[in-house]
Write a protein that holds these residues in place. Sequence first.
Motif, PDB file in Angstrom:
ATOM      1  N   SER A  25      44.529   7.661  87.417  1.00 31.39           N
ATOM      2  CA  SER A  25      43.784   6.463  87.778  1.00 31.39           C
ATOM      3  C   SER A  25      42.443   6.405  87.060  1.00 31.39           C
ATOM      4  O   SER A  25      41.735   7.397  86.951  1.00 31.39           O
ATOM      5  CB  SER A  25      43.554   6.431  89.288  1.00 31.39           C
ATOM      6  OG  SER A  25      42.804   5.310  89.640  1.00 31.39           O
ATOM      7  N   LYS A  26      42.112   5.212  86.577  1.00 30.99           N
ATOM      8  CA  LYS A  26      40.787   5.019  86.002  1.00 30.99           C
ATOM      9  C   LYS A  26      39.791   4.587  87.070  1.00 30.99           C
ATOM     10  O   LYS A  26      38.606   4.491  86.823  1.00 30.99           O
ATOM     11  CB  LYS A  26      40.849   3.987  84.885  1.00 30.99           C
ATOM     12  CG  LYS A  26      41.376   2.644  85.312  1.00 30.99           C
ATOM     13  CD  LYS A  26      41.528   1.718  84.146  1.00 30.99           C
ATOM     14  CE  LYS A  26      42.182   0.420  84.594  1.00 30.99           C
ATOM     15  NZ  LYS A  26      42.486  -0.446  83.510  1.00 30.99           N
ATOM     16  N   LYS A  27      40.302   4.331  88.278  1.00 25.54           N
ATOM     17  CA  LYS A  27      39.455   3.938  89.400  1.00 25.54           C
ATOM     18  C   LYS A  27      38.697   5.154  89.915  1.00 25.54           C
ATOM     19  O   LYS A  27      39.281   6.175  90.235  1.00 25.54           O
ATOM     20  CB  LYS A  27      40.334   3.344  90.506  1.00 25.54           C
ATOM     21  CG  LYS A  27      39.622   3.057  91.796  1.00 25.54           C
ATOM     22  CD  LYS A  27      40.518   2.389  92.802  1.00 25.54           C
ATOM     23  CE  LYS A  27      41.646   3.284  93.231  1.00 25.54           C
ATOM     24  NZ  LYS A  27      42.420   2.736  94.339  1.00 25.54           N
ATOM     25  N   LYS A  28      37.378   5.042  89.975  1.00 23.27           N
ATOM     26  CA  LYS A  28      36.547   6.138  90.464  1.00 23.27           C
ATOM     27  C   LYS A  28      36.033   5.772  91.845  1.00 23.27           C
ATOM     28  O   LYS A  28      35.401   4.738  92.026  1.00 23.27           O
ATOM     29  CB  LYS A  28      35.385   6.377  89.509  1.00 23.27           C
ATOM     30  CG  LYS A  28      34.453   7.472  89.942  1.00 23.27           C
ATOM     31  CD  LYS A  28      34.070   8.332  88.777  1.00 23.27           C
ATOM     32  CE  LYS A  28      32.993   9.321  89.147  1.00 23.27           C
ATOM     33  NZ  LYS A  28      33.447  10.390  89.965  1.00 23.27           N
ATOM     34  N   ILE A  29      36.309   6.631  92.823  1.00 18.59           N
ATOM     35  CA  ILE A  29      35.865   6.395  94.192  1.00 18.59           C
ATOM     36  C   ILE A  29      34.572   7.172  94.412  1.00 18.59           C
ATOM     37  O   ILE A  29      34.557   8.395  94.298  1.00 18.59           O
ATOM     38  CB  ILE A  29      36.940   6.834  95.200  1.00 18.59           C
ATOM     39  CG1 ILE A  29      38.216   6.030  94.988  1.00 18.59           C
ATOM     40  CG2 ILE A  29      36.440   6.661  96.627  1.00 18.59           C
ATOM     41  CD1 ILE A  29      39.382   6.494  95.807  1.00 18.59           C
ATOM     42  N   PRO A  30      33.466   6.482  94.710  1.00 17.88           N
ATOM     43  CA  PRO A  30      32.209   7.197  94.940  1.00 17.88           C
ATOM     44  C   PRO A  30      32.234   7.940  96.275  1.00 17.88           C
ATOM     45  O   PRO A  30      33.105   7.710  97.115  1.00 17.88           O
ATOM     46  CB  PRO A  30      31.164   6.074  94.955  1.00 17.88           C
ATOM     47  CG  PRO A  30      31.921   4.867  95.365  1.00 17.88           C
ATOM     48  CD  PRO A  30      33.313   5.040  94.827  1.00 17.88           C
ATOM     49  N   THR A  68      26.562   0.303 102.410  1.00 21.53           N
ATOM     50  CA  THR A  68      27.003  -1.038 102.053  1.00 21.53           C
ATOM     51  C   THR A  68      27.768  -0.936 100.743  1.00 21.53           C
ATOM     52  O   THR A  68      27.263  -0.387  99.768  1.00 21.53           O
ATOM     53  CB  THR A  68      25.805  -1.986 101.893  1.00 21.53           C
ATOM     54  OG1 THR A  68      25.083  -2.015 103.127  1.00 21.53           O
ATOM     55  CG2 THR A  68      26.259  -3.390 101.557  1.00 21.53           C
ATOM     56  N   VAL A  69      28.998  -1.437 100.751  1.00 20.56           N
ATOM     57  CA  VAL A  69      29.866  -1.325  99.583  1.00 20.56           C
ATOM     58  C   VAL A  69      30.425  -2.689  99.205  1.00 20.56           C
ATOM     59  O   VAL A  69      30.466  -3.610 100.019  1.00 20.56           O
ATOM     60  CB  VAL A  69      31.046  -0.349  99.838  1.00 20.56           C
ATOM     61  CG1 VAL A  69      30.574   1.059  99.990  1.00 20.56           C
ATOM     62  CG2 VAL A  69      31.861  -0.774 101.028  1.00 20.56           C
ATOM     63  N   LYS A  70      30.841  -2.783  97.948  1.00 20.18           N
ATOM     64  CA  LYS A  70      31.556  -3.961  97.469  1.00 20.18           C
ATOM     65  C   LYS A  70      32.918  -3.474  96.992  1.00 20.18           C
ATOM     66  O   LYS A  70      33.015  -2.706  96.041  1.00 20.18           O
ATOM     67  CB  LYS A  70      30.807  -4.636  96.327  1.00 20.18           C
ATOM     68  CG  LYS A  70      31.456  -5.943  95.879  1.00 20.18           C
ATOM     69  CD  LYS A  70      30.704  -6.582  94.735  1.00 20.18           C
ATOM     70  CE  LYS A  70      29.457  -7.246  95.261  1.00 20.18           C
ATOM     71  NZ  LYS A  70      28.785  -8.056  94.218  1.00 20.18           N
ATOM     72  N   VAL A  71      33.965  -3.910  97.686  1.00 20.64           N
ATOM     73  CA  VAL A  71      35.326  -3.485  97.390  1.00 20.64           C
ATOM     74  C   VAL A  71      36.018  -4.599  96.620  1.00 20.64           C
ATOM     75  O   VAL A  71      36.045  -5.746  97.070  1.00 20.64           O
ATOM     76  CB  VAL A  71      36.104  -3.174  98.691  1.00 20.64           C
ATOM     77  CG1 VAL A  71      37.509  -2.712  98.377  1.00 20.64           C
ATOM     78  CG2 VAL A  71      35.378  -2.142  99.522  1.00 20.64           C
ATOM     79  N   LEU A 108      42.773   1.156 102.534  1.00 21.38           N
ATOM     80  CA  LEU A 108      43.248   2.468 102.101  1.00 21.38           C
ATOM     81  C   LEU A 108      42.557   2.772 100.779  1.00 21.38           C
ATOM     82  O   LEU A 108      42.663   1.993  99.830  1.00 21.38           O
ATOM     83  CB  LEU A 108      44.758   2.454 101.885  1.00 21.38           C
ATOM     84  CG  LEU A 108      45.635   2.730 103.087  1.00 21.38           C
ATOM     85  CD1 LEU A 108      47.066   2.345 102.790  1.00 21.38           C
ATOM     86  CD2 LEU A 108      45.555   4.179 103.475  1.00 21.38           C
ATOM     87  N   LEU A 109      41.845   3.883 100.698  1.00 24.79           N
ATOM     88  CA  LEU A 109      41.066   4.168  99.495  1.00 24.79           C
ATOM     89  C   LEU A 109      41.937   4.395  98.268  1.00 24.79           C
ATOM     90  O   LEU A 109      41.553   4.057  97.155  1.00 24.79           O
ATOM     91  CB  LEU A 109      40.174   5.388  99.727  1.00 24.79           C
ATOM     92  CG  LEU A 109      38.989   5.175 100.653  1.00 24.79           C
ATOM     93  CD1 LEU A 109      38.165   6.444 100.739  1.00 24.79           C
ATOM     94  CD2 LEU A 109      38.125   4.034 100.181  1.00 24.79           C
ATOM     95  N   HIS A 110      43.117   4.971  98.450  1.00 26.62           N
ATOM     96  CA  HIS A 110      43.972   5.297  97.311  1.00 26.62           C
ATOM     97  C   HIS A 110      45.050   4.243  97.072  1.00 26.62           C
ATOM     98  O   HIS A 110      46.023   4.496  96.376  1.00 26.62           O
ATOM     99  CB  HIS A 110      44.612   6.670  97.517  1.00 26.62           C
ATOM    100  CG  HIS A 110      43.606   7.763  97.678  1.00 26.62           C
ATOM    101  ND1 HIS A 110      42.819   8.204  96.641  1.00 26.62           N
ATOM    102  CD2 HIS A 110      43.231   8.487  98.759  1.00 26.62           C
ATOM    103  CE1 HIS A 110      42.016   9.157  97.068  1.00 26.62           C
ATOM    104  NE2 HIS A 110      42.241   9.346  98.349  1.00 26.62           N
ATOM    105  N   SER A 111      44.869   3.058  97.633  1.00 22.35           N
ATOM    106  CA  SER A 111      45.844   1.990  97.483  1.00 22.35           C
ATOM    107  C   SER A 111      45.769   1.376  96.084  1.00 22.35           C
ATOM    108  O   SER A 111      44.680   1.230  95.523  1.00 22.35           O
ATOM    109  CB  SER A 111      45.577   0.901  98.522  1.00 22.35           C
ATOM    110  OG  SER A 111      46.375  -0.228  98.272  1.00 22.35           O
ATOM    111  N   PRO A 112      46.902   0.987  95.519  1.00 25.76           N
ATOM    112  CA  PRO A 112      46.856   0.304  94.221  1.00 25.76           C
ATOM    113  C   PRO A 112      46.253  -1.101  94.311  1.00 25.76           C
ATOM    114  O   PRO A 112      45.916  -1.691  93.296  1.00 25.76           O
ATOM    115  CB  PRO A 112      48.321   0.255  93.785  1.00 25.76           C
ATOM    116  CG  PRO A 112      49.110   0.482  95.016  1.00 25.76           C
ATOM    117  CD  PRO A 112      48.265   1.268  95.951  1.00 25.76           C
ATOM    118  N   ARG A 113      46.114  -1.648  95.509  1.00 30.51           N
ATOM    119  CA  ARG A 113      45.507  -2.974  95.674  1.00 30.51           C
ATOM    120  C   ARG A 113      43.987  -2.945  95.574  1.00 30.51           C
ATOM    121  O   ARG A 113      43.356  -3.984  95.468  1.00 30.51           O
ATOM    122  CB  ARG A 113      45.896  -3.573  97.020  1.00 30.51           C
ATOM    123  CG  ARG A 113      47.324  -3.989  97.058  1.00 30.51           C
ATOM    124  CD  ARG A 113      47.579  -4.850  98.231  1.00 30.51           C
ATOM    125  NE  ARG A 113      48.929  -5.363  98.161  1.00 30.51           N
ATOM    126  CZ  ARG A 113      49.306  -6.472  98.733  1.00 30.51           C
ATOM    127  NH1 ARG A 113      48.453  -7.175  99.414  1.00 30.51           N
ATOM    128  NH2 ARG A 113      50.541  -6.873  98.630  1.00 30.51           N
TER     129      ARG A 113
END
Length: 127
Positions: free
Chosen positions: A22-27, A34-37, A84-89
Motif C-alpha cells: 500500500s502507498k497509503k500511509k496511516i499516521p 482532528t483528522v481528514k479522511v 476501518l483503517l486498513h480498508s481499501p475504501r
Amino acid sequence: MKAQEIISSIEAEEIEKLKQNSKKKIPLLYVGDTVKVGVKIIEGGKERVQPYEGTIIAMRNGGINETITVRRVFQGVGVERVFLLHSPRIANIKLIRRGKVRRAKLYYLRGRVGKATRVKQRFDRSL
C-alpha cells in the motif's frame, strides 16, 4: 496451536502485506485528534475521493480490524462515521491537529452543542 493464535498470525501476515503493497500511509492517531479522511466513492463508472473531517471520539485496536469513530457537526446535526483503517475504501488519512484529552472514549461530546464540543489543542506531540 490454538485457534486464536492462528487467527492472530494470519492477521499479522495480512498487515505486513498491506504495509508493503500500500502507498497509503496511516499516521499515528490518538483519541481527540482532528483528522481528514479521504473516502473513495464510486458513482456510476467514476471514482472520486470525498473528504470527511472530524474529531476522533473512539478507537478500537484489533489488528487488521482496527477502527476509528470520527464525529463532526454538519448543519447542526452530529454525524459519526466508523472507518476501518486498513480498508481499501480509505484513500488517505491526514492529521489536522492534535487534541488534548484525558479519556479513551469521548462519547460525552454527543451531549454537547456549539463551542462546548471543542477539544483543546495539544502541542507536545508532533503532527
